[in-house]
Design a protein around this motif. Sequence first.
Motif, PDB file in Angstrom:
ATOM      1  N   THR A  12      56.179  68.507  57.592  1.00  0.00           N
ATOM      2  CA  THR A  12      55.901  67.085  57.732  1.00  0.00           C
ATOM      3  C   THR A  12      54.421  66.787  57.492  1.00  0.00           C
ATOM      4  O   THR A  12      54.069  65.784  56.881  1.00  0.00           O
ATOM      5  CB  THR A  12      56.311  66.596  59.140  1.00  0.00           C
ATOM      6  OG1 THR A  12      57.698  66.865  59.316  1.00  0.00           O
ATOM      7  CG2 THR A  12      56.076  65.111  59.304  1.00  0.00           C
ATOM      8  N   GLN A  13      53.560  67.691  57.938  1.00  0.00           N
ATOM      9  CA  GLN A  13      52.113  67.467  57.819  1.00  0.00           C
ATOM     10  C   GLN A  13      51.608  67.613  56.391  1.00  0.00           C
ATOM     11  O   GLN A  13      50.615  67.018  56.022  1.00  0.00           O
ATOM     12  CB  GLN A  13      51.363  68.430  58.741  1.00  0.00           C
ATOM     13  CG  GLN A  13      51.531  68.063  60.205  1.00  0.00           C
ATOM     14  CD  GLN A  13      50.877  69.072  61.136  1.00  0.00           C
ATOM     15  OE1 GLN A  13      50.636  70.217  60.764  1.00  0.00           O
ATOM     16  NE2 GLN A  13      50.601  68.662  62.355  1.00  0.00           N
ATOM     17  N   GLY A  14      52.276  68.435  55.591  1.00  0.00           N
ATOM     18  CA  GLY A  14      51.845  68.595  54.210  1.00  0.00           C
ATOM     19  C   GLY A  14      52.753  69.515  53.441  1.00  0.00           C
ATOM     20  O   GLY A  14      53.145  70.561  53.943  1.00  0.00           O
ATOM     21  N   ARG A  15      53.104  69.097  52.222  1.00  0.00           N
ATOM     22  CA  ARG A  15      54.000  69.899  51.388  1.00  0.00           C
ATOM     23  C   ARG A  15      53.744  69.571  49.920  1.00  0.00           C
ATOM     24  O   ARG A  15      53.124  68.565  49.584  1.00  0.00           O
ATOM     25  CB  ARG A  15      55.459  69.627  51.729  1.00  0.00           C
ATOM     26  CG  ARG A  15      55.873  68.187  51.481  1.00  0.00           C
ATOM     27  CD  ARG A  15      57.274  67.892  51.987  1.00  0.00           C
ATOM     28  NE  ARG A  15      57.518  66.460  52.009  1.00  0.00           N
ATOM     29  CZ  ARG A  15      57.225  65.639  53.000  1.00  0.00           C
ATOM     30  NH1 ARG A  15      56.624  66.114  54.080  1.00  0.00           N
ATOM     31  NH2 ARG A  15      57.480  64.359  52.935  1.00  0.00           N
ATOM     32  N   ILE A  16      54.247  70.414  49.050  1.00  0.00           N
ATOM     33  CA  ILE A  16      54.185  70.154  47.622  1.00  0.00           C
ATOM     34  C   ILE A  16      55.116  68.972  47.342  1.00  0.00           C
ATOM     35  O   ILE A  16      56.259  68.966  47.814  1.00  0.00           O
ATOM     36  CB  ILE A  16      54.616  71.399  46.820  1.00  0.00           C
ATOM     37  CG1 ILE A  16      53.683  72.584  47.149  1.00  0.00           C
ATOM     38  CG2 ILE A  16      54.601  71.097  45.322  1.00  0.00           C
ATOM     39  CD1 ILE A  16      54.143  73.910  46.564  1.00  0.00           C
ATOM     40  N   PRO A  17      54.642  67.954  46.638  1.00  0.00           N
ATOM     41  CA  PRO A  17      55.486  66.776  46.395  1.00  0.00           C
ATOM     42  C   PRO A  17      56.842  67.154  45.789  1.00  0.00           C
ATOM     43  O   PRO A  17      56.918  67.985  44.885  1.00  0.00           O
ATOM     44  CB  PRO A  17      54.652  65.951  45.410  1.00  0.00           C
ATOM     45  CG  PRO A  17      53.246  66.320  45.734  1.00  0.00           C
ATOM     46  CD  PRO A  17      53.303  67.786  46.079  1.00  0.00           C
ATOM     47  N   GLY A  18      57.878  66.542  46.337  1.00  0.00           N
ATOM     48  CA  GLY A  18      59.228  66.791  45.847  1.00  0.00           C
ATOM     49  C   GLY A  18      59.944  67.931  46.546  1.00  0.00           C
ATOM     50  O   GLY A  18      61.117  68.200  46.262  1.00  0.00           O
ATOM     51  N   SER A  19      59.274  68.619  47.472  1.00  0.00           N
ATOM     52  CA  SER A  19      59.900  69.742  48.176  1.00  0.00           C
ATOM     53  C   SER A  19      60.999  69.265  49.109  1.00  0.00           C
ATOM     54  O   SER A  19      60.911  68.176  49.674  1.00  0.00           O
ATOM     55  CB  SER A  19      58.891  70.499  49.044  1.00  0.00           C
ATOM     56  OG  SER A  19      57.749  70.830  48.363  1.00  0.00           O
ATOM     57  N   ARG A  20      61.982  70.120  49.289  1.00  0.00           N
ATOM     58  CA  ARG A  20      62.996  69.905  50.326  1.00  0.00           C
ATOM     59  C   ARG A  20      62.787  70.963  51.394  1.00  0.00           C
ATOM     60  O   ARG A  20      62.428  72.098  51.085  1.00  0.00           O
ATOM     61  CB  ARG A  20      64.398  70.059  49.740  1.00  0.00           C
ATOM     62  CG  ARG A  20      64.749  68.949  48.765  1.00  0.00           C
ATOM     63  CD  ARG A  20      66.170  69.042  48.302  1.00  0.00           C
ATOM     64  NE  ARG A  20      67.102  68.815  49.406  1.00  0.00           N
ATOM     65  CZ  ARG A  20      68.424  68.849  49.266  1.00  0.00           C
ATOM     66  NH1 ARG A  20      68.958  69.098  48.094  1.00  0.00           N
ATOM     67  NH2 ARG A  20      69.218  68.646  50.299  1.00  0.00           N
ATOM     68  N   HIS A  21      63.002  70.592  52.637  1.00  0.00           N
ATOM     69  CA  HIS A  21      62.846  71.553  53.725  1.00  0.00           C
ATOM     70  C   HIS A  21      64.126  72.369  53.838  1.00  0.00           C
ATOM     71  O   HIS A  21      65.217  71.809  53.957  1.00  0.00           O
ATOM     72  CB  HIS A  21      62.555  70.819  55.046  1.00  0.00           C
ATOM     73  CG  HIS A  21      62.140  71.753  56.130  1.00  0.00           C
ATOM     74  ND1 HIS A  21      62.769  71.814  57.341  1.00  0.00           N
ATOM     75  CD2 HIS A  21      61.142  72.675  56.172  1.00  0.00           C
ATOM     76  CE1 HIS A  21      62.182  72.742  58.083  1.00  0.00           C
ATOM     77  NE2 HIS A  21      61.189  73.268  57.390  1.00  0.00           N
ATOM     78  N   LEU A  22      63.987  73.683  53.759  1.00  0.00           N
ATOM     79  CA  LEU A  22      65.133  74.586  53.894  1.00  0.00           C
ATOM     80  C   LEU A  22      65.039  75.285  55.241  1.00  0.00           C
ATOM     81  O   LEU A  22      64.085  76.005  55.512  1.00  0.00           O
ATOM     82  CB  LEU A  22      65.143  75.622  52.770  1.00  0.00           C
ATOM     83  CG  LEU A  22      66.222  76.704  52.866  1.00  0.00           C
ATOM     84  CD1 LEU A  22      67.620  76.102  52.772  1.00  0.00           C
ATOM     85  CD2 LEU A  22      66.029  77.755  51.781  1.00  0.00           C
ATOM     86  N   ASP A  23      66.015  75.028  56.107  1.00  0.00           N
ATOM     87  CA  ASP A  23      66.126  75.738  57.372  1.00  0.00           C
ATOM     88  C   ASP A  23      67.614  75.907  57.661  1.00  0.00           C
ATOM     89  O   ASP A  23      68.459  75.567  56.822  1.00  0.00           O
ATOM     90  CB  ASP A  23      65.392  74.995  58.494  1.00  0.00           C
ATOM     91  CG  ASP A  23      65.929  73.586  58.733  1.00  0.00           C
ATOM     92  OD1 ASP A  23      66.994  73.217  58.186  1.00  0.00           O
ATOM     93  OD2 ASP A  23      65.279  72.845  59.493  1.00  0.00           O
ATOM     94  N   ASN A  24      67.935  76.435  58.807  1.00  0.00           N
ATOM     95  CA  ASN A  24      69.341  76.680  59.127  1.00  0.00           C
ATOM     96  C   ASN A  24      70.169  75.402  59.090  1.00  0.00           C
ATOM     97  O   ASN A  24      71.330  75.412  58.696  1.00  0.00           O
ATOM     98  CB  ASN A  24      69.471  77.349  60.498  1.00  0.00           C
ATOM     99  CG  ASN A  24      68.954  78.774  60.483  1.00  0.00           C
ATOM    100  OD1 ASN A  24      68.842  79.385  59.425  1.00  0.00           O
ATOM    101  ND2 ASN A  24      68.596  79.288  61.645  1.00  0.00           N
ATOM    102  N   ALA A  25      69.549  74.276  59.494  1.00  0.00           N
ATOM    103  CA  ALA A  25      70.280  73.011  59.540  1.00  0.00           C
ATOM    104  C   ALA A  25      70.560  72.452  58.149  1.00  0.00           C
ATOM    105  O   ALA A  25      71.613  71.848  57.922  1.00  0.00           O
ATOM    106  CB  ALA A  25      69.492  71.993  60.366  1.00  0.00           C
ATOM    107  N   SER A  26      69.645  72.647  57.204  1.00  0.00           N
ATOM    108  CA  SER A  26      69.809  72.038  55.878  1.00  0.00           C
ATOM    109  C   SER A  26      70.411  72.991  54.844  1.00  0.00           C
ATOM    110  O   SER A  26      70.806  72.552  53.766  1.00  0.00           O
ATOM    111  CB  SER A  26      68.453  71.538  55.363  1.00  0.00           C
ATOM    112  OG  SER A  26      67.566  72.622  55.152  1.00  0.00           O
ATOM    113  N   ALA A  27      70.486  74.274  55.160  1.00  0.00           N
ATOM    114  CA  ALA A  27      70.919  75.265  54.171  1.00  0.00           C
ATOM    115  C   ALA A  27      72.300  74.954  53.605  1.00  0.00           C
ATOM    116  O   ALA A  27      72.511  75.018  52.396  1.00  0.00           O
ATOM    117  CB  ALA A  27      70.896  76.669  54.775  1.00  0.00           C
ATOM    118  N   GLY A  28      73.243  74.587  54.459  1.00  0.00           N
ATOM    119  CA  GLY A  28      74.608  74.325  53.994  1.00  0.00           C
ATOM    120  C   GLY A  28      74.657  73.222  52.961  1.00  0.00           C
ATOM    121  O   GLY A  28      75.275  73.367  51.902  1.00  0.00           O
ATOM    122  N   ALA A  29      73.987  72.105  53.244  1.00  0.00           N
ATOM    123  CA  ALA A  29      73.986  70.973  52.315  1.00  0.00           C
ATOM    124  C   ALA A  29      73.289  71.337  51.010  1.00  0.00           C
ATOM    125  O   ALA A  29      73.760  70.989  49.921  1.00  0.00           O
ATOM    126  CB  ALA A  29      73.304  69.770  52.964  1.00  0.00           C
TER     127      ALA A  29
END
Length: 108
Positions: A33-50
Amino acid sequence: MSFEHLDLASLAQWRDGEQPFVLLDIRDPLSFTQGRIPGSRHLDNASAGAILEETPRDTPLVVVCYHGHSSQQAAAWLAGQGFEKVYSLDGGFTQYQLTHGDDVESGS
């Protein structure tokens, strides 16, 4: 199945080009949330399936972590899920921010 390494110069070329790819950031939610490469998606256990469900297996994936170490394990896992082109960003977000500090996206 295995993955390849991608350097920052190649990533910059990809971002300027026409070829679609997906940037997956595996850092903790606050860092993302504080900083990322533009266009990135966050991959974690909650989002991995989708993400696995929505992303065609022939779409190149670039995995980003803090320094380019943890992303290698995630990239190997994604390759094992049937993705054909998986890359680990060398140097991770830390190196990206050092060299492209004006091109960082923040917010949720």
